[in-house]
Design a protein around this motif. Structure first.
Motif, PDB file in Angstrom:
ATOM      1  N   UNK A  28       0.842  -1.196   0.000  1.00 44.93           N
ATOM      2  CA  UNK A  28       0.000   0.000   0.000  1.00 44.93           C
ATOM      3  C   UNK A  28       0.880   1.250   0.000  1.00 44.93           C
ATOM      4  N   UNK A  29       0.302   2.367  -0.371  1.00 46.05           N
ATOM      5  CA  UNK A  29       1.047   3.635  -0.367  1.00 46.05           C
ATOM      6  C   UNK A  29       1.557   3.957   1.043  1.00 46.05           C
ATOM      7  N   UNK A  30       0.747   3.656   2.048  1.00 42.99           N
ATOM      8  CA  UNK A  30       1.149   3.923   3.429  1.00 42.99           C
ATOM      9  C   UNK A  30       2.358   3.077   3.825  1.00 42.99           C
ATOM     10  N   UNK A  40      12.634   1.943  -6.146  1.00 44.09           N
ATOM     11  CA  UNK A  40      11.443   1.136  -6.432  1.00 44.09           C
ATOM     12  C   UNK A  40      10.262   2.044  -6.757  1.00 44.09           C
ATOM     13  N   UNK A  41       9.425   1.572  -7.645  1.00 45.88           N
ATOM     14  CA  UNK A  41       8.183   2.245  -8.004  1.00 45.88           C
ATOM     15  C   UNK A  41       7.061   1.611  -7.198  1.00 45.88           C
ATOM     16  N   UNK A  42       6.268   2.416  -6.516  1.00 47.87           N
ATOM     17  CA  UNK A  42       5.159   1.884  -5.722  1.00 47.87           C
ATOM     18  C   UNK A  42       3.883   1.865  -6.554  1.00 47.87           C
ATOM     19  N   UNK A  43       3.383   0.662  -6.803  1.00 48.74           N
ATOM     20  CA  UNK A  43       2.072   0.461  -7.423  1.00 48.74           C
ATOM     21  C   UNK A  43       1.373  -0.585  -6.568  1.00 48.74           C
ATOM     22  N   UNK A  44       0.448  -0.161  -5.714  1.00 47.27           N
ATOM     23  CA  UNK A  44      -0.235  -1.145  -4.872  1.00 47.27           C
ATOM     24  C   UNK A  44      -0.845  -2.267  -5.718  1.00 47.27           C
ATOM     25  N   UNK A  45      -0.775  -3.489  -5.201  1.00 49.97           N
ATOM     26  CA  UNK A  45      -1.267  -4.644  -5.955  1.00 49.97           C
ATOM     27  C   UNK A  45      -2.726  -4.451  -6.366  1.00 49.97           C
ATOM     28  N   UNK A  75      11.936  -7.715 -14.197  1.00 47.85           N
ATOM     29  CA  UNK A  75      10.854  -6.964 -13.577  1.00 47.85           C
ATOM     30  C   UNK A  75      10.535  -7.674 -12.263  1.00 47.85           C
ATOM     31  N   UNK A  76      10.820  -7.016 -11.145  1.00 48.28           N
ATOM     32  CA  UNK A  76      10.754  -7.670  -9.840  1.00 48.28           C
ATOM     33  C   UNK A  76       9.710  -6.987  -8.962  1.00 48.28           C
ATOM     34  N   UNK A  77       8.741  -7.767  -8.513  1.00 45.11           N
ATOM     35  CA  UNK A  77       7.682  -7.284  -7.628  1.00 45.11           C
ATOM     36  C   UNK A  77       8.024  -7.704  -6.203  1.00 45.11           C
ATOM     37  N   UNK A  78       7.772  -6.815  -5.252  1.00 43.93           N
ATOM     38  CA  UNK A  78       8.007  -7.197  -3.865  1.00 43.93           C
ATOM     39  C   UNK A  78       6.991  -6.542  -2.945  1.00 43.93           C
ATOM     40  N   UNK A  79       6.837  -7.163  -1.794  1.00 45.82           N
ATOM     41  CA  UNK A  79       5.958  -6.659  -0.741  1.00 45.82           C
ATOM     42  C   UNK A  79       6.659  -6.931   0.576  1.00 45.82           C
ATOM     43  N   UNK A  80       5.918  -7.143   1.617  1.00 44.56           N
ATOM     44  CA  UNK A  80       6.548  -7.397   2.918  1.00 44.56           C
ATOM     45  C   UNK A  80       6.838  -8.872   3.130  1.00 44.56           C
ATOM     46  N   UNK A  81       5.883  -9.735   2.849  1.00 44.25           N
ATOM     47  CA  UNK A  81       6.031 -11.165   3.135  1.00 44.25           C
ATOM     48  C   UNK A  81       6.159 -12.029   1.874  1.00 44.25           C
ATOM     49  N   UNK A  82       5.737 -11.535   0.729  1.00 48.17           N
ATOM     50  CA  UNK A  82       5.833 -12.300  -0.508  1.00 48.17           C
ATOM     51  C   UNK A  82       4.507 -12.638  -1.152  1.00 48.17           C
ATOM     52  N   UNK A  83       3.420 -12.616  -0.401  1.00 49.36           N
ATOM     53  CA  UNK A  83       2.117 -13.008  -0.950  1.00 49.36           C
ATOM     54  C   UNK A  83       1.658 -12.040  -2.044  1.00 49.36           C
ATOM     55  N   UNK A  84       1.712 -10.735  -1.769  1.00 44.20           N
ATOM     56  CA  UNK A  84       1.296  -9.749  -2.774  1.00 44.20           C
ATOM     57  C   UNK A  84       2.273  -9.710  -3.943  1.00 44.20           C
ATOM     58  N   UNK A 105       9.567 -12.534  -7.871  1.00 42.98           N
ATOM     59  CA  UNK A 105       9.240 -12.113  -6.520  1.00 42.98           C
ATOM     60  C   UNK A 105      10.559 -12.048  -5.748  1.00 42.98           C
ATOM     61  N   UNK A 106      10.758 -10.979  -5.019  1.00 39.78           N
ATOM     62  CA  UNK A 106      11.925 -10.893  -4.147  1.00 39.78           C
ATOM     63  C   UNK A 106      11.784 -11.940  -3.061  1.00 39.78           C
ATOM     64  N   UNK A 107      12.748 -12.834  -2.975  1.00 39.67           N
ATOM     65  CA  UNK A 107      12.617 -14.049  -2.171  1.00 39.67           C
ATOM     66  C   UNK A 107      12.888 -13.877  -0.692  1.00 39.67           C
ATOM     67  N   UNK A 108      13.452 -12.816  -0.263  1.00 39.84           N
ATOM     68  CA  UNK A 108      13.729 -12.660   1.154  1.00 39.84           C
ATOM     69  C   UNK A 108      14.554 -11.430   1.396  1.00 39.84           C
TER      70      UNK A 108
END
Length: 110
Positions: A28-30, A40-45, A75-84, A105-108
């Motif tokens: 999320x943007x927050x 990194x470019x922020x685009x919420x899922x 092209x690498x997408x990442x979040x906090x835990x990996x699900x998004x 996906x960024x693996x860790x």
């Protein structure tokens, strides 16, 4: 992350050092405002599908960045835990970002 190519932190560092990675933070943007990987470019899922379907000019106007090309490598997408990140990778592949097989996906973070 079963079902998606992954990139490890050492691989990411190497790709970033050579300018060969495009990072998309799908939190999320927050969450992203609290801190993200530099560049990194922020685009919420939740808005990724519509973003990747935009015309390039509209994408640039909204996100102040060039729209990823279908054939773009690393092209690498990442979040906090990996699900998004996994969800984003699968969504992008479903939209045709699959010709190069590098959407990841960024693996860790360790």
């Amino acid at each position: 992350m079963a079902g998606a190519p992954t990139v490890s932190l050492p691989e990411l560092r190497s790709l970033l050092a050579s300018g060969q990675a495009r990072l998309i933070d799908v939190r999320s943007r927050e969450e992203a405002a609290a801190g993200t990987i530099p560049g990194a470019l922020n685009i919420p899922v939740s808005e990724l599908e519509s973003a990747l379907q935009m015309e390039p000019a509209a994408f640039k106007a909204l996100y102040s960045a060039e729209k990823p090309k279908l054939e773009e490598e690393n092209l690498i997408f990442f979040c906090q835990m990996g699900r998004r990140g996994l969800q984003a990778t699968q969504l992008a592949q479903g939209l045709g970002y699959t010709g190069y097989g590098k959407a990841s996906v960024l693996a860790g973070r360790d």
